[in-house]
Design an enzyme around this catalytic site. Structure first.
Site, short mmCIF file in Angstrom:
data_model
loop_
_atom_site.label_atom_id
_atom_site.label_comp_id
_atom_site.label_asym_id
_atom_site.label_seq_id
_atom_site.Cartn_x
_atom_site.Cartn_y
_atom_site.Cartn_z
N GLY A 1 25.98 23.89 12.73
CA GLY A 1 25.32 25.33 12.06
C GLY A 1 24.10 25.30 12.03
O GLY A 1 23.28 26.33 11.97
N ASP B 1 36.86 22.06 16.08
CA ASP B 1 35.72 22.26 15.29
C ASP B 1 34.82 21.33 15.12
O ASP B 1 35.23 20.17 15.88
CB ASP B 1 36.44 22.65 13.67
N SER B 2 33.85 21.43 14.53
CA SER B 2 32.90 20.29 14.56
C SER B 2 33.27 19.32 13.78
O SER B 2 32.50 18.00 13.85
CB SER B 2 31.63 20.80 13.93
N CYS C 1 36.05 27.58 14.53
CA CYS C 1 34.50 27.26 13.97
C CYS C 1 33.77 28.69 14.17
O CYS C 1 33.74 29.06 15.20
CB CYS C 1 34.08 26.17 14.92
N ASN C 2 33.28 28.97 13.09
CA ASN C 2 32.84 30.22 13.09
C ASN C 2 31.42 30.36 13.97
O ASN C 2 31.00 31.38 14.59
CB ASN C 2 32.24 30.69 11.75
N THR C 3 30.63 29.11 13.75
CA THR C 3 29.55 28.98 14.57
C THR C 3 29.58 28.99 16.13
O THR C 3 28.84 29.86 16.77
CB THR C 3 28.77 27.49 14.28
N GLU D 1 32.07 17.88 4.01
CA GLU D 1 32.33 16.61 4.81
C GLU D 1 32.29 15.19 3.83
O GLU D 1 32.99 14.30 3.99
CB GLU D 1 31.28 16.60 5.76
N CYS E 1 32.81 30.18 7.50
CA CYS E 1 32.53 28.93 7.72
C CYS E 1 33.96 28.35 7.57
O CYS E 1 34.40 28.33 6.64
CB CYS E 1 31.43 28.29 7.51
N THR E 2 34.74 27.61 8.80
CA THR E 2 35.97 27.16 8.22
C THR E 2 35.90 26.07 7.25
O THR E 2 36.98 25.61 6.83
CB THR E 2 36.74 26.69 9.49
N1 DGL Z 1 33.01 24.79 10.56
C1 DGL Z 1 32.11 25.23 11.27
C2 DGL Z 1 31.99 26.67 11.00
O1 DGL Z 1 32.95 27.46 10.95
C3 DGL Z 1 30.72 24.93 11.56
C4 DGL Z 1 30.11 23.59 10.54
C5 DGL Z 1 28.94 23.08 11.19
O2 DGL Z 1 29.14 22.13 12.08
O3 DGL Z 1 27.87 23.33 10.84
O4 DGL Z 1 30.86 27.18 11.38
#
Ligand code: DGL
Length: 267
Positions: free
Chosen positions: A41, A8-9, A71-73, A150, A184-185
């Site tokens: 994102g 993930d990010s 990561c959903n993005t 975060e 979003c995770t």
């Molecule tokens: N946790 C990530 C997601 O599921 C990305 C969050 C991000 O870096 O903006 O989209």
């Protein structure tokens, strides 16, 4: 005996790691938080795809057997493009959440919250409509949620105010939304705030559980599961920026302190 690679990010993908530890405790896990490039994102599809490719190449160098894009993005914008490049099984987090949401809705109206890039991509809407075109989907980008998580600001009064502002448009009673996908995770870490704002009647879908179920069935089918070992799996954590803050926040999330989070430079 090879590991499962997850990325993930930042911290968000640890919600998926936590679920792997619970459901598949014998598996070895390697986690990469691409903290140098956080947030994903708010970035463009081509940039996110470049980060995603680099993360996958890093995990492949660790000889993983299976990859989860936690990561959903990245799942929304890059997974379809990059999956074809690799032989190794790679799954994302969109499909499992969609299936769960469709099975839960009674009113036929599903809400989705996510990063601006995820919402703009309409990935959730497309997947839901593919399965059931009659379902109404209402979406809302919540760009401040990732930095709040975060920062560890999960119970601050300011976070509740921000959540109210974002979620107000979704709870308009005419829309009859009864299920909300946390797309979003990072967002499962704000579950209690979101519940406080929405009340108990709306079901929240956190795809982590479904993702691990799907991973389990693929690992079984491909003969990749770690069935025979007695010991618990081992875990390795990497980040692309300073590990100190990640280590501190990860302890809060996982419930134990990570002994050694390594910084990698070549991602
Ligand atoms: N946790 C990530 C997601 O599921 C990305 C969050 C991000 O870096 O903006 O989209």
């Amino acid at each position: 005996m090879r590991s499962i690679g997850i990325f993930d990010s930042g911290l968000g993908g640890l919600t998926v790691v936590r679920e792997f530890m619970r459901q598949l405790p014998k598996e070895d896990l390697i986690y990469l938080g691409d903290t140098a490039h956080l947030p994903y994102g708010t970035k463009s599809a081509s940039t996110i795809t470049r980060f995603t490719l680099n993360n996958i190449l890093f995990l492949l160098r660790q000889k993983v057997k299976f990859i989860v894009v936690a990561c959903n993005t990245a799942s929304s914008l890059s997974l379809d493009t990059i999956r074809g490049y690799f032989q190794i099984p790679i799954i994302g987090v969109i499909q499992p959440g969609v299936k769960e949401a469709i099975s839960l809705t009674k009113t036929g109206c599903i809400g989705v919250i996510g990063t601006p890039a995820t919402i703009k991509s309409k990935a959730y809407e497309c997947q839901i409509k593919k399965i059931d075109p009659s379902i109404r989907v209402i979406s809302k980008a919540c760009p401040l949620f990732v930095p709040l998580v975060e920062e560890g600001w999960v119970n601050h009064p300011e976070t509740i105010t921000i959540a109210k502002t974002y979620l107000r448009s979704l709870v308009d009673s005419n829309r009859r939304m009864d299920v909300l996908i946390l797309g979003c995770t990072h967002y499962p870490l704000l579950k209690s705030v979101i519940k406080k704002v929405l009340g108990g009647a709306i079901r929240l879908v956190d795809s982590a559980q479904q993702v691990v179920r799907e991973a389990n069935s693929i690992l079984q089918n491909e003969g990749l599961i770690n069935n025979n070992r007695k010991a618990k799996g081992s875990y390795r954590f990497y980040v692309t920026d300073d590990p100190a803050e990640f280590t501190r926040q990860a302890a809060r999330l996982l419930g134990f302190r990570l002994s050694h989070v390594r910084k990698v430079n070549n991602v």
